[in-house]
Scaffold this active site. Structure first.
Site, PDB file in Angstrom:
ATOM      1  N   HIS A   1       0.795  -1.235   0.000  1.00 13.45           N
ATOM      2  CA  HIS A   1       0.000   0.000   0.000  1.00 13.45           C
ATOM      3  C   HIS A   1       0.821   1.275   0.000  1.00 13.45           C
ATOM      4  O   HIS A   1       0.243   2.356   0.159  1.00 13.45           O
ATOM      5  CB  HIS A   1      -0.900   0.055   1.232  1.00 13.45           C
ATOM      6  CG  HIS A   1      -2.067  -0.860   1.167  1.00 13.45           C
ATOM      7  ND1 HIS A   1      -3.278  -0.485   0.615  1.00 13.45           N
ATOM      8  CD2 HIS A   1      -2.230  -2.126   1.565  1.00 13.45           C
ATOM      9  CE1 HIS A   1      -4.132  -1.490   0.706  1.00 13.45           C
ATOM     10  NE2 HIS A   1      -3.508  -2.503   1.280  1.00 13.45           N
TER      11      HIS A   1
ATOM     12  N   LYS B   1      -7.054  14.390   4.967  1.00 11.21           N
ATOM     13  CA  LYS B   1      -6.294  13.143   4.921  1.00 11.21           C
ATOM     14  C   LYS B   1      -5.274  13.211   6.042  1.00 11.21           C
ATOM     15  O   LYS B   1      -5.121  14.263   6.684  1.00 11.21           O
ATOM     16  CB  LYS B   1      -5.601  12.961   3.569  1.00 11.21           C
ATOM     17  CG  LYS B   1      -4.923  14.233   3.035  1.00 11.21           C
ATOM     18  CD  LYS B   1      -4.362  14.037   1.640  1.00 11.21           C
ATOM     19  CE  LYS B   1      -5.346  14.314   0.532  1.00 11.21           C
ATOM     20  NZ  LYS B   1      -5.600  13.214  -0.364  1.00 11.21           N
ATOM     21  N   ARG B   2      -4.564  12.080   6.300  1.00 11.79           N
ATOM     22  CA  ARG B   2      -3.522  12.141   7.318  1.00 11.79           C
ATOM     23  C   ARG B   2      -2.540  13.261   6.993  1.00 11.79           C
ATOM     24  O   ARG B   2      -2.286  13.548   5.820  1.00 11.79           O
ATOM     25  CB  ARG B   2      -2.789  10.801   7.389  1.00 11.79           C
ATOM     26  CG  ARG B   2      -3.623   9.695   8.017  1.00 11.79           C
ATOM     27  CD  ARG B   2      -3.983  10.009   9.452  1.00 11.79           C
ATOM     28  NE  ARG B   2      -2.811   9.964  10.291  1.00 11.79           N
ATOM     29  CZ  ARG B   2      -2.479   8.953  11.085  1.00 11.79           C
ATOM     30  NH1 ARG B   2      -3.254   7.885  11.157  1.00 11.79           N
ATOM     31  NH2 ARG B   2      -1.393   8.997  11.832  1.00 11.79           N
TER      32      ARG B   2
ATOM     33  N   LYS C   1       2.126  14.505   1.505  1.00 11.44           N
ATOM     34  CA  LYS C   1       0.788  14.904   1.043  1.00 11.44           C
ATOM     35  C   LYS C   1       0.672  16.421   0.876  1.00 11.44           C
ATOM     36  O   LYS C   1      -0.291  16.942   0.366  1.00 11.44           O
ATOM     37  CB  LYS C   1      -0.284  14.395   2.003  1.00 11.44           C
ATOM     38  CG  LYS C   1      -0.368  12.863   2.083  1.00 11.44           C
ATOM     39  CD  LYS C   1      -1.434  12.426   3.067  1.00 11.44           C
ATOM     40  CE  LYS C   1      -1.418  10.942   3.380  1.00 11.44           C
ATOM     41  NZ  LYS C   1      -2.174  10.116   2.417  1.00 11.44           N
TER      42      LYS C   1
ATOM     43  N   THR D   1      -7.830   7.423  -1.839  1.00  8.05           N
ATOM     44  CA  THR D   1      -9.198   6.966  -2.078  1.00  8.05           C
ATOM     45  C   THR D   1     -10.204   8.094  -1.837  1.00  8.05           C
ATOM     46  O   THR D   1     -11.297   8.065  -2.378  1.00  8.05           O
ATOM     47  CB  THR D   1      -9.555   5.765  -1.174  1.00  8.05           C
ATOM     48  OG1 THR D   1      -9.034   6.004   0.134  1.00  8.05           O
ATOM     49  CG2 THR D   1      -8.972   4.485  -1.722  1.00  8.05           C
TER      50      THR D   1
ATOM     51  N   LYS E   1     -13.940   9.588  -3.638  1.00  7.06           N
ATOM     52  CA  LYS E   1     -15.186   9.956  -2.951  1.00  7.06           C
ATOM     53  C   LYS E   1     -15.625  11.365  -3.349  1.00  7.06           C
ATOM     54  O   LYS E   1     -16.806  11.627  -3.586  1.00  7.06           O
ATOM     55  CB  LYS E   1     -14.995   9.892  -1.430  1.00  7.06           C
ATOM     56  CG  LYS E   1     -14.668   8.501  -0.933  1.00  7.06           C
ATOM     57  CD  LYS E   1     -14.189   8.516   0.515  1.00  7.06           C
ATOM     58  CE  LYS E   1     -13.519   7.189   0.840  1.00  7.06           C
ATOM     59  NZ  LYS E   1     -12.745   7.223   2.079  1.00  7.06           N
TER      60      LYS E   1
HETATM   61  C1  NBG Z   1      -2.314   3.951   2.014  1.00  6.51           C
HETATM   62  C2  NBG Z   1      -1.793   4.835   0.909  1.00  6.51           C
HETATM   63  C3  NBG Z   1      -2.923   5.421   0.098  1.00  6.51           C
HETATM   64  C4  NBG Z   1      -3.851   4.320  -0.372  1.00  6.51           C
HETATM   65  C5  NBG Z   1      -4.292   3.484   0.810  1.00  6.51           C
HETATM   66  C6  NBG Z   1      -5.159   2.327   0.402  1.00  6.51           C
HETATM   67  C7  NBG Z   1      -1.081   3.084   3.931  1.00  6.51           C
HETATM   68  C8  NBG Z   1       0.097   2.309   4.403  1.00  6.51           C
HETATM   69  N1  NBG Z   1      -1.205   3.263   2.630  1.00  6.51           N
HETATM   70  O1  NBG Z   1      -2.426   6.118  -1.004  1.00  6.51           O
HETATM   71  O2  NBG Z   1      -1.002   5.850   1.450  1.00  6.51           O
HETATM   72  O3  NBG Z   1      -4.971   4.857  -1.006  1.00  6.51           O
HETATM   73  O4  NBG Z   1      -3.180   2.949   1.478  1.00  6.51           O
HETATM   74  O5  NBG Z   1      -4.531   1.527  -0.533  1.00  6.51           O
HETATM   75  O6  NBG Z   1      -1.889   3.499   4.724  1.00  6.51           O
END
Ligand code: NBG
Length: 876
Positions: free
Chosen positions: A398, A595-596, A601, A706, A710
């Protein structure tokens, strides 16, 4: 609590089943048949029956009286009404899967960011109408009940939320797939903002209990930690390995029914809670060490107490490895037990019946645990066990952040999981021999592919273990999968090509569920789609949304669409008022980044742009200002508790807000706020209201993203880089629907090298922003904040000692001018309301690819080989 203490894998529960009746004596048979008859009906779903069942739960399950129940009690009773219905469906679905002897998929994930259950469950069970009527009839608004529910936040961010969307799609597609994870008592921390700074507060989400979960004291498995490995003989006299001593923790199951939409199937998310093993240590007892004994039991419970609040960073805590092994072991024991319950099972059939997905490296100890269970417990031969393991397991990567590929010190594994270390050692030995044959004894490929990393502290690379043990490995967006092949695991990809299996690495572009993210989050938009398309089929087949395109210039649709946005913005305004005590102009362009908080980012770039916009406004005359586009910028997200820079960025955003929002010259035209405690339910309010959202990671850093999906599904447009799933969204929706800027992935390395050595022109507009920060314009006279803000700027400019810092690692300076351009294009396009509306309709209607229904279909077909098993409705 009734609990079996040590559940052997081969132990099968004997319960009277309908087929067994012949063995009962006649009197018992009659009684049992009576019981079955009593259990053989479904709860009725008309409004009046719902009301009755609500009253019954309120009075008898919750012991409320007519005069003393609260809204929270009402929510809880309504939850139990739903749970009854979910249980019926869950049990029957399980019986059906068993009867059909289907292949099953199991999703192993340390995180599920589920979000609130109630609204989603009502929608998926197709009970919206009767529930609404039932509660109106009792003088209550359903919406009010929804707000009583605590967000189950058993995940950090995208990875956990994706897992939750996947569960929804698995059930909706009637796929026999379960999720396995951990029932953390404390989920993701609650974020409070005090004087502009993040303060983390514990989230005891379970509170008085979650009405949607089903505790299963009868389903427990022992999980051993520490101890030692001995050799001996089994009862047949065969040489065998025993893992003995150490601690045993019991994993107890909590089931969370996951209803599909437009199907009678309900799947299960089984979460494990750590409980002490049943037996007290009697020796300790007699030695009067009662307190120690109690303490060691209490410690066992700590194991599932808290979710690690990290996103994409490696957290080297021993407790985390214990959590991972705990849930992996319990899950594999559970699924293998289910497998051997089949009549005449053969081990060779395991891959025809079981597919396991490892969500990131967190559950990848599964490779060694599967081998241990097969070889040591089930006495399968090593070679066959390895063949079965590598056919059943799959791994999703991921992130490209190297620090997130977990590595555990060998010493730690040796202590905690001594048998697993032996197994990994043996696997590696065989693996290296194979590689040496192929590439020669001293090829550099060998050290790159070895599971062990040499160095002062010898480590085990879980990424390598996962790839080796997996049948398929996948990335989560097209660009990300290519990066995996080229940069993350290049030697491995080469190896796959060399052995003629390049398709071991496949792409599975992420998605989101339209049930939660359109239908529940934005009922007004859902109603528009259903009205124009003539049915709600689009909710299970998003390609149907293409049918909206022919209306994209239709003025009637335009006015309904704009009305929908206004409604969403009104909800957002109330939300921002409550959370930030800020009044926002509902006619302004709403610009959101949620987002985080992470440097890659680039929330920092966003706030620097806001400062620039503010400076431009200040330069203008009042008349000129009147002509500018009004904007409200909302930024939200949590920072990992130890992530210093991310926390400074939050403080900067808060402080900039304090200055801008109070400036009488500009506040009518520009507002900015940091929205505290971003979570799934906040997203459900914020996303539908956006005009623009920011997905502005440096090219090549965001695996997929993601929330971008949305936003667009809700008719928002994107300011974005050519990164992650942005690229594919743009392909689907059209170039005109996305405001793209910034360098491309292949350009990053060169620019980053220049940034690091300090040779870097800085745009004069950005210099002016830096100057304002250095002047202390946003410090509010707080010296500490001022020093922190300057440190951010200095770091970007590589001021102190070029080359000693990473400097502008994420290319904020390099991408800033084109970011300004993109924002100017946003304003210009927004000025033409009809054009904007058309683009919004066009984008939202082109998002079929990003439904998790499409993603999960691909996983099921390409990776798992699992087929839908649609439960027929029995007439009861
Ligand atoms: C996150 C990515 C995102 C991705 C999501 C779902 C982790 C380790 N990874 O870009 O940063 O959309 O996973 O795949 O949280």
């Amino acid at each position: 609590m009734k609990r079996k203490s040590s559940f052997s894998l081969l132990d099968q529960i004997k319960r009277p089943m309908p087929g067994d009746v012949g063995e009962e004596v006649d009197g018992d048979k009659v009684k049992l048949e009576k019981l079955w008859k009593l259990m053989d009906t479904y709860e009725p779903n008309d409004p009046e029956s719902i009301q009755k069942s609500f009253a019954r739960h309120l009075e008898y399950s919750l012991a409320c009286t007519r005069f003393n129940f609260t809204m929270e009690d009402a929510y809880r009773a309504a939850g139990l009404v739903l749970r009854d219905r979910l249980l019926e469906s869950l049990n029957d679905t399980n019986d059906y899967y068993r009867k059909m002897d289907v292949k099953r998929g199991y999703y192993l994930s340390a995180e599920y960011l589920i979000g609130r259950h109630m609204q989603n469950a009502i929608a998926n069970l197709d009970l919206e109408q009767p529930f609404k009527e039932a509660f109106i009839g009792l003088g209550m608004e359903l919406e009010e009940l929804f707000h009583e529910e605590a967000d189950p936040a058993l995940g950090n961010g995208g990875l956990g939320r994706l897992a939750a969307c996947f569960l929804d799609s698995m059930a909706t597609l009637s796929l026999p797939c379960w999720g396995y994870g951990i029932r953390y008592s404390y989920g993701m921390f609650k974020q409070e903002i005090q004087n502009g700074r993040q303060v983390e507060c514990p989230d005891f989400w379970i509170g008085d209990g979650c009405p949607f979960e089903i505790p299963r004291p009868d389903i427990t498995y022992p999980v051993r930690l520490y101890g030692e490995v001995t050799h001996g003989e089994d009862e047949k006299g065969n040489w065998c390995v025993n893992w003995v001593g150490g601690e045993i923790v019991q994993a107890m199951a909590y089931d969370n029914p996951i209803p599909g939409f437009d199907t009678y199937n309900t799947n299960n998310l089984r979460l494990w809670r750590a409980c002490p093993s049943k037996e007290f240590d009697l020796d300790m007892f007699s030695a009067a060490a009662y307190a120690d004994s109690v303490e060691s039991r209490r410690k066992a419970e700590d194991l599932s107490a808290v979710l690690y609040p990290n996103d994409a960073t490696y957290e080297g805590k021993e407790l985390r490895l214990r959590q991972q092994y705990f849930f992996v072991s319990a899950s594999l024991q559970d699924l293998l037990r289910d497998f051997i319950k089949r009549p005449n099972y053969k081990w060779s059939e395991l891959p025809e019946k079981v597919a396991v997905q490892m969500n990131d490296t967190h559950p990848t100890i599964a490779v060694a645990e599967m081998m241990r269970l097969l070889v040591d417990v089930m006495h399968v031969h090593w070679e066959e066990a390895w063949d079965l393991t590598t056919k059943c397991l799959n791994y999703t990567n991921h992130t490209v952040m190297p620090e997130a590929l977990e590595k555990w010190p060998v010493e730690m594994i040796e202590r905690m999981l001594p048998r697993h270390l032996q197994i990994i050692g043996e696997l590696n030995l065989r693996w290296i021999k194979d590689l040496q044959k192929k590439y020669g004894d001293h090829s550099p490929v060998i050290s790159a592919l070895s599971i062990f990393e040499e160095g002062d502290i010898k480590k085990i690379r879980m990424g390598n273990l996962a790839i080796m043990g997996a049948n398929k490995v996948n990335g989560v967006a097209a660009i990300h999968t290519e990066i995996i092949k080229k940069e993350t695991f290049p030697e491995f990809y080469k190896y796959c090509c060399d052995i003629g299996k390049p398709d071991k690495i496949v792409n599975m572009t992420n998605g989101v569920t339209p049930r939660r993210w359109v239908h529940c989050a934005n009922p007004a938009l859902s109603a528009i789609f259903t009205k124009y398309l003539g049915s709600h089929e689009w909710l299970t087949d998003m390609t149907k949304l293409k049918g909206m395109l022919k209306f994209k210039e239709d003025s009637k649709l335009h006015s309904e669409w704009m009305e929908m946005k206004r409604e969403c913005k009104a909800k957002l305004a109330a939300f921002v008022k409550e959370k930030c005590d800020l009044d926002i102009d509902q006619d302004a362009l709403i610009d959101i980044q949620i987002k985080r908080i992470h440097e890659y980012k680039r929330q920092l770039m966003n706030i620097l742009y806001v400062i620039h916009r503010y400076q431009e406004l200040k330069k203008k005359s009042p008349g000129e200002r009147e002509k500018t586009q009004k904007r409200v910028v909302l930024i939200g997200g949590k920072a990992a508790s130890a992530y210093v820079n991310a926390k400074i960025i939050i403080k900067l955003i808060s402080n900039v807000g304090k200055v801008i929002n109070k400036d009488p010259d500009t506040s009518k035209y520009l507002k900015v706020a940091f929205v505290p405690n971003y979570c799934v339910s906040a997203a459900q309010v914020m996303i539908p209201a956006s005009d623009i959202s920011e997905h502005i990671s440096t090219a090549g850093t965001e695996a997929s993203g993601t929330s971008n999906m949305k936003f667009v599904m809700n008719g928002g447009l994107i300011v974005g880089t050519m990164d992650g799933a942005n690229i594919e969204i743009r392909e689907e929706c059209g170039e005109d629907t996305m405001f793209i800027f910034g360098c491309l992935e292949h350009q990053v390395a060169d620019i980053a090298a220049k940034a690091k050595s300090g040779h870097y022109p800085i745009d004069s507009r950005l210099q002016a922003v830096f100057q304002a920060i250095r002047n202390g314009d946003f410090s509010h006279g707080e010296p500490e904040a001022q020093a922190e803000f300057c440190s951010l700027v200095d770091r970007l400019c590589n001021i102190q000692a070029a080359g000693t810092w990473d400097g502008d690692k994420y290319l904020v300076i390099s991408d800033f001018p084109s970011f300004i351009d993109a924002q100017a294009r946003v304003d210009a396009t927004y000025a033409d309301k009809a054009k904007w509306c058309k683009l919004s309709i066009q984008a939202a209607s082109s998002m079929a690819k990003f439904s998790t229904d499409r993603t999960i279909k691909e996983y099921a077909e390409v990776i798992w080989g699992v087929k839908p098993a649609v439960r027929p409705l029995e007439d009861r």
